[in-house]
Design a protein around this motif. Structure first.
Motif, PDB file in Angstrom:
ATOM      1  N   ILE B 175       0.831  -1.207   0.000  1.00 34.12           N
ATOM      2  CA  ILE B 175       0.000   0.000   0.000  1.00 34.12           C
ATOM      3  C   ILE B 175       0.865   1.256   0.000  1.00 34.12           C
ATOM      4  CG2 ILE B 175      -1.639   1.356   1.371  1.00 34.12           C
ATOM      5  CD1 ILE B 175      -3.113  -1.160   2.011  1.00 34.12           C
ATOM      6  N   MET B 176       1.963   1.233   0.747  1.00 35.52           N
ATOM      7  CA  MET B 176       2.839   2.396   0.758  1.00 35.52           C
ATOM      8  C   MET B 176       3.467   2.613  -0.627  1.00 35.52           C
ATOM      9  SD  MET B 176       2.663   3.919   3.716  1.00 35.52           S
ATOM     10  CE  MET B 176       0.911   3.509   3.635  1.00 35.52           C
ATOM     11  N   ASP B 177       3.811   1.500  -1.308  1.00 35.18           N
ATOM     12  CA  ASP B 177       4.347   1.623  -2.667  1.00 35.18           C
ATOM     13  C   ASP B 177       3.289   2.226  -3.597  1.00 35.18           C
ATOM     14  OD1 ASP B 177       6.331  -1.481  -2.599  1.00 35.18           O
ATOM     15  OD2 ASP B 177       6.722   0.526  -1.808  1.00 35.18           O
ATOM     16  N   ARG B 178       2.050   1.766  -3.474  1.00 36.36           N
ATOM     17  CA  ARG B 178       0.977   2.332  -4.307  1.00 36.36           C
ATOM     18  C   ARG B 178       0.787   3.819  -4.009  1.00 36.36           C
ATOM     19  NH1 ARG B 178       0.590  -2.331  -6.234  1.00 36.36           N
ATOM     20  NH2 ARG B 178      -1.376  -3.284  -6.887  1.00 36.36           N
ATOM     21  N   ALA B 179       0.859   4.150  -2.724  1.00 37.57           N
ATOM     22  CA  ALA B 179       0.662   5.550  -2.340  1.00 37.57           C
ATOM     23  C   ALA B 179       1.752   6.424  -2.956  1.00 37.57           C
ATOM     24  CB  ALA B 179       0.662   5.689  -0.812  1.00 37.57           C
ATOM     25  N   ARG B 180       2.975   5.941  -2.918  1.00 35.54           N
ATOM     26  CA  ARG B 180       4.073   6.698  -3.504  1.00 35.54           C
ATOM     27  C   ARG B 180       3.846   6.897  -5.000  1.00 35.54           C
ATOM     28  NH1 ARG B 180       7.459   3.255  -1.238  1.00 35.54           N
ATOM     29  NH2 ARG B 180       7.573   3.998   0.903  1.00 35.54           N
ATOM     30  N   ALA B 181       3.358   5.845  -5.660  1.00 33.74           N
ATOM     31  CA  ALA B 181       3.144   5.907  -7.101  1.00 33.74           C
ATOM     32  C   ALA B 181       1.945   6.789  -7.459  1.00 33.74           C
ATOM     33  CB  ALA B 181       2.931   4.493  -7.647  1.00 33.74           C
ATOM     34  N   LEU B 182       0.851   6.644  -6.696  1.00 31.66           N
ATOM     35  CA  LEU B 182      -0.382   7.349  -7.075  1.00 31.66           C
ATOM     36  C   LEU B 182      -0.457   8.761  -6.513  1.00 31.66           C
ATOM     37  CD1 LEU B 182      -2.878   4.381  -6.509  1.00 31.66           C
ATOM     38  CD2 LEU B 182      -2.418   5.505  -8.698  1.00 31.66           C
ATOM     39  N   ARG B 183       0.202   8.984  -5.400  1.00 32.05           N
ATOM     40  CA  ARG B 183       0.047  10.265  -4.719  1.00 32.05           C
ATOM     41  C   ARG B 183       1.329  11.100  -4.690  1.00 32.05           C
ATOM     42  NH1 ARG B 183      -4.206  10.228   0.019  1.00 32.05           N
ATOM     43  NH2 ARG B 183      -5.492   9.938  -1.826  1.00 32.05           N
ATOM     44  N   GLY B 184       2.458  10.468  -4.833  1.00 31.43           N
ATOM     45  CA  GLY B 184       3.700  11.240  -4.850  1.00 31.43           C
ATOM     46  C   GLY B 184       4.548  11.026  -3.618  1.00 31.43           C
TER      47      GLY B 184
END
Lengths: 247, 247
Positions: B175-184
């Motif tokens: 989820i943290m990886d997705r957050a970095r990708a989707l949110r910056g």
């Protein structure tokens, strides 16, 4: 003593929901700022304090509190609910940040309206959920609607604050139509209006039986997810746990 | 007096966050069921009551409370936090619903962990937000991840309970990886660990500087939205209101 701003959450509006921590923060405050419904709730604790209840915008309240705290005072700003949830906390911290001011701020949490409504409606927040506000001054409507739709697509329970704002039923009607389309007409929905007042009203029904006029300006709306059921007049968000695991 | 079950929310674990309403419900209860951390918190109010603290699953607690209430007793079940948010309320109501039992149930709300963490981290919940739990016994991982991704795509602030569960870091890392990708990568994130204990710890940083090991089993995670900024050690969810409107 250096000045400090206390943002004090009083909960939904019942005296018995006010925490000792909130009362301590009020006791310490020399100056108390709040809207009349908030100061009325705790008036017995405000004797000998400077109390400011005039109609001020959140920015004006922030400016005033900052000015008095900078003079060295302990200043309390009262919020019904929780200061950090659709209330003053972000306004104040943004105010300080924009001006690079260093003022000590402590936020005393209170129960937000969703907490109170959840307890009154059964167990509607028994699973993952999203919380949105339809207040008119918030982000562009397209952004709000997108959030609501994504929440509905993701099968998140949907909590809606300020369902009418100042534009009336238009926005909430669109969201209810989307909910019916994306989640199904038999989805349970709960409305809590006039929380913690003598005229508090609860409506628990399904999307197909929802009367839009039951949604008032002070209604908190909770739309169930695909696992939400009704039991009597209660919403029950069934948990996807396996009952053989004891959940 | 007919039997009744009180689901009593105690808030995060500080005595000063316990409401008078919760204490009244405890006072009325003849039998009190709760895990040790909950009964310890209010032990001074439990004299002369039958107190049950053995390790029981939520279903077992529900069955026991139902049995005793059916005998005519006032039974209190204690919850740290709010009984209806990742706690016992849905389990109990589902238990009653499945068996078509009619037992009076009243839910006393308490501050949920997200309320408490929000106040400690600044004003991270100043906008619309989603709340998810990574507890392992919850829905299939695919469903949880879908909810997290939809929340990130919708620019909702994301609150994560139970980030480790029993599977460790695998899920939260994804989820943290997705957050970095989707949110910056520069998105602010706040961690509150050990809420309301002497070892309470706060971490406020950005996704790129996040140390995964700082997320423990009892950490509450809040990922900011696109309008969240940092000010000192505080998260500030800037509100999209126009400051000329006074917000």
């Amino acid at each position: 003593m250096n000045g400090k701003i206390w943002l004090i959450g009083l909960g939904p509006g019942h005296p018995e929901c006010i925490t000792p921590q909130a009362l301590s923060a009020i006791a310490v405050s020399r100056i108390v700022i709040g809207q009349p419904e908030a100061t009325r709730l705790v008036y017995t604790y405000l004797a000998s304090k400077e109390v400011i209840t005039s109609a001020l915008s959140p920015v004006e309240r922030s400016a005033l509190a900052t000015a008095r705290a900078t003079e060295g005072h302990q200043v309390g700003i009262l919020s019904i609910g929780h200061p950090g949830i659709y209330a003053i906390a972000s306004t104040l911290l943004a105010y300080l940040r924009r001006r690079r001011l260093k003022v000590e701020v402590e936020i005393i949490p209170g129960m937000t309206l969703a907490d109170y409504a959840a307890a009154r409606l059964g167990s509607p927040l028994g699973g993952d959920f999203a919380v949105i506000s339809l207040a008119d001054r918030a982000s562009r409507w397209a952004a709000i609607l997108n959030r609501a739709e994504k929440a509905l697509e993701a099968d998140l329970i949907l909590v809606i604050y300020n369902p009418l704002g100042k534009l009336g039923q238009r926005r909430i009607k669109i969201i209810m139509d989307r909910a019916r389309a994306l989640r199904g007409a038999t989805t349970p929905i709960g409305l809590l209006t006039g929380a913690a007042t003598p005229s508090e009203e609860i409506v628990v029904t399904t999307l197909e039986w929802l009367e839009l006029d039951d949604i008032k300006v002070d209604t908190l709306v909770i739309v169930g997810d695909s696992k939400t059921r009704l039991y009597g007049k209660k919403m029950v968000a069934l948990r996807p746990y396996s009952s053989r695991l004891g959940y």
